[in-house]
Motif scaffolding. Sequence first.
Motif, mmCIF file in Angstrom:
data_model
loop_
_atom_site.group_PDB
_atom_site.id
_atom_site.type_symbol
_atom_site.label_atom_id
_atom_site.label_comp_id
_atom_site.label_asym_id
_atom_site.label_seq_id
_atom_site.Cartn_x
_atom_site.Cartn_y
_atom_site.Cartn_z
ATOM 1 N N ASN A 43 0.812 -1.215 0.000
ATOM 2 C CA ASN A 43 0.000 0.000 0.000
ATOM 3 C C ASN A 43 0.848 1.268 0.000
ATOM 4 O O ASN A 43 0.321 2.366 -0.174
ATOM 5 C CB ASN A 43 -0.927 0.011 1.217
ATOM 6 N N ASP A 44 2.140 1.127 0.183
ATOM 7 C CA ASP A 44 3.050 2.275 0.175
ATOM 8 C C ASP A 44 3.471 2.551 -1.271
ATOM 9 O O ASP A 44 4.582 2.239 -1.693
ATOM 10 C CB ASP A 44 4.263 1.992 1.062
ATOM 11 N N THR A 45 2.585 3.145 -2.018
ATOM 12 C CA THR A 45 2.814 3.340 -3.450
ATOM 13 C C THR A 45 3.987 4.275 -3.733
ATOM 14 O O THR A 45 4.687 4.094 -4.726
ATOM 15 C CB THR A 45 1.552 3.860 -4.145
ATOM 16 N N GLN A 46 4.212 5.260 -2.877
ATOM 17 C CA GLN A 46 5.320 6.175 -3.102
ATOM 18 C C GLN A 46 6.658 5.425 -3.025
ATOM 19 O O GLN A 46 7.522 5.594 -3.888
ATOM 20 C CB GLN A 46 5.312 7.315 -2.095
ATOM 21 N N PHE A 47 6.822 4.591 -2.018
ATOM 22 C CA PHE A 47 8.060 3.821 -1.893
ATOM 23 C C PHE A 47 8.224 2.856 -3.056
ATOM 24 O O PHE A 47 9.318 2.706 -3.611
ATOM 25 C CB PHE A 47 8.091 3.063 -0.560
ATOM 26 N N LEU A 48 7.148 2.188 -3.438
ATOM 27 C CA LEU A 48 7.224 1.249 -4.556
ATOM 28 C C LEU A 48 7.595 1.955 -5.851
ATOM 29 O O LEU A 48 8.417 1.454 -6.624
ATOM 30 C CB LEU A 48 5.899 0.503 -4.715
ATOM 31 N N ASP A 49 7.005 3.122 -6.091
ATOM 32 C CA ASP A 49 7.345 3.880 -7.296
ATOM 33 C C ASP A 49 8.823 4.259 -7.306
ATOM 34 O O ASP A 49 9.489 4.171 -8.341
ATOM 35 C CB ASP A 49 6.478 5.130 -7.423
ATOM 36 N N GLU A 50 9.351 4.672 -6.150
ATOM 37 C CA GLU A 50 10.773 4.998 -6.048
ATOM 38 C C GLU A 50 11.642 3.766 -6.288
ATOM 39 O O GLU A 50 12.676 3.841 -6.958
ATOM 40 C CB GLU A 50 11.084 5.584 -4.673
ATOM 41 N N LEU A 51 11.212 2.639 -5.766
ATOM 42 C CA LEU A 51 11.946 1.393 -5.935
ATOM 43 C C LEU A 51 11.983 0.969 -7.401
ATOM 44 O O LEU A 51 13.032 0.584 -7.921
ATOM 45 C CB LEU A 51 11.287 0.310 -5.078
ATOM 46 N N PHE A 52 10.847 1.077 -8.077
ATOM 47 C CA PHE A 52 10.793 0.715 -9.492
ATOM 48 C C PHE A 52 11.626 1.679 -10.337
ATOM 49 O O PHE A 52 12.292 1.259 -11.291
ATOM 50 C CB PHE A 52 9.349 0.675 -9.994
ATOM 51 N N LEU A 53 11.609 2.944 -9.989
ATOM 52 C CA LEU A 53 12.425 3.918 -10.708
ATOM 53 C C LEU A 53 13.913 3.614 -10.517
ATOM 54 O O LEU A 53 14.698 3.693 -11.462
ATOM 55 C CB LEU A 53 12.101 5.337 -10.241
ATOM 56 N N ARG A 54 14.300 3.224 -9.305
ATOM 57 C CA ARG A 54 15.686 2.837 -9.055
ATOM 58 C C ARG A 54 16.070 1.618 -9.890
ATOM 59 O O ARG A 54 17.182 1.540 -10.416
ATOM 60 C CB ARG A 54 15.906 2.518 -7.577
ATOM 61 N N ALA A 55 15.157 0.659 -10.008
ATOM 62 C CA ALA A 55 15.427 -0.539 -10.814
ATOM 63 C C ALA A 55 15.659 -0.147 -12.269
ATOM 64 O O ALA A 55 16.580 -0.650 -12.921
ATOM 65 C CB ALA A 55 14.263 -1.524 -10.708
ATOM 66 N N TYR A 56 14.840 0.762 -12.773
ATOM 67 C CA TYR A 56 14.994 1.216 -14.155
ATOM 68 C C TYR A 56 16.320 1.951 -14.337
ATOM 69 O O TYR A 56 17.073 1.659 -15.274
ATOM 70 C CB TYR A 56 13.817 2.113 -14.544
ATOM 71 N N ASN A 57 16.633 2.875 -13.444
ATOM 72 C CA ASN A 57 17.873 3.644 -13.565
ATOM 73 C C ASN A 57 19.105 2.754 -13.443
ATOM 74 O O ASN A 57 20.080 2.934 -14.173
ATOM 75 C CB ASN A 57 17.912 4.761 -12.526
ATOM 76 N N HIS A 58 19.046 1.811 -12.536
ATOM 77 C CA HIS A 58 20.182 0.892 -12.390
ATOM 78 C C HIS A 58 20.344 0.048 -13.651
ATOM 79 O O HIS A 58 21.477 -0.197 -14.107
ATOM 80 C CB HIS A 58 20.002 -0.004 -11.165
ATOM 81 N N SER A 59 19.247 -0.374 -14.230
ATOM 82 C CA SER A 59 19.311 -1.159 -15.469
ATOM 83 C C SER A 59 19.963 -0.349 -16.583
ATOM 84 O O SER A 59 20.769 -0.879 -17.353
ATOM 85 C CB SER A 59 17.911 -1.609 -15.891
ATOM 86 N N LEU A 60 19.625 0.924 -16.671
ATOM 87 C CA LEU A 60 20.242 1.782 -17.684
ATOM 88 C C LEU A 60 21.750 1.897 -17.470
ATOM 89 O O LEU A 60 22.530 1.845 -18.427
ATOM 90 C CB LEU A 60 19.616 3.177 -17.677
ATOM 91 N N ARG A 61 22.161 2.053 -16.220
ATOM 92 C CA ARG A 61 23.597 2.154 -15.931
ATOM 93 C C ARG A 61 24.339 0.888 -16.336
ATOM 94 O O ARG A 61 25.424 0.947 -16.915
ATOM 95 C CB ARG A 61 23.824 2.443 -14.453
ATOM 96 N N VAL A 62 23.735 -0.262 -16.050
ATOM 97 C CA VAL A 62 24.374 -1.531 -16.408
ATOM 98 C C VAL A 62 24.431 -1.681 -17.924
ATOM 99 O O VAL A 62 25.460 -2.091 -18.478
ATOM 100 C CB VAL A 62 23.640 -2.722 -15.752
ATOM 101 N N LEU A 63 23.352 -1.337 -18.610
ATOM 102 C CA LEU A 63 23.361 -1.425 -20.073
ATOM 103 C C LEU A 63 24.434 -0.512 -20.659
ATOM 104 O O LEU A 63 25.134 -0.891 -21.598
ATOM 105 C CB LEU A 63 21.979 -1.069 -20.633
#
Length: 82
Positions: A43-63
Amino acid sequence: MQKALRVYGQVLRLVRRLPKDSRPYYAKYARENIVNYRDVDVNDTQFLDELFLRAYNHSLRVLNKYSADESTANKLKEICCG
């Protein structure tokens, strides 16, 4: 929970675009992160959104690190940020 599984699946698809010798490391890294955050309050949508954004940004860095095409992460961006 469904969104987290979709993000995880997409990250694993991106891992397949990396050099063979680095794939096991990043696949394990992704799995460990999913396991570490499995008890997050859904139910903590703000934290989840931040977590998903971090996953995306980290994926870009690795790519970028492996000179892989960033456009392959468009689907992940749709899931995480869209």
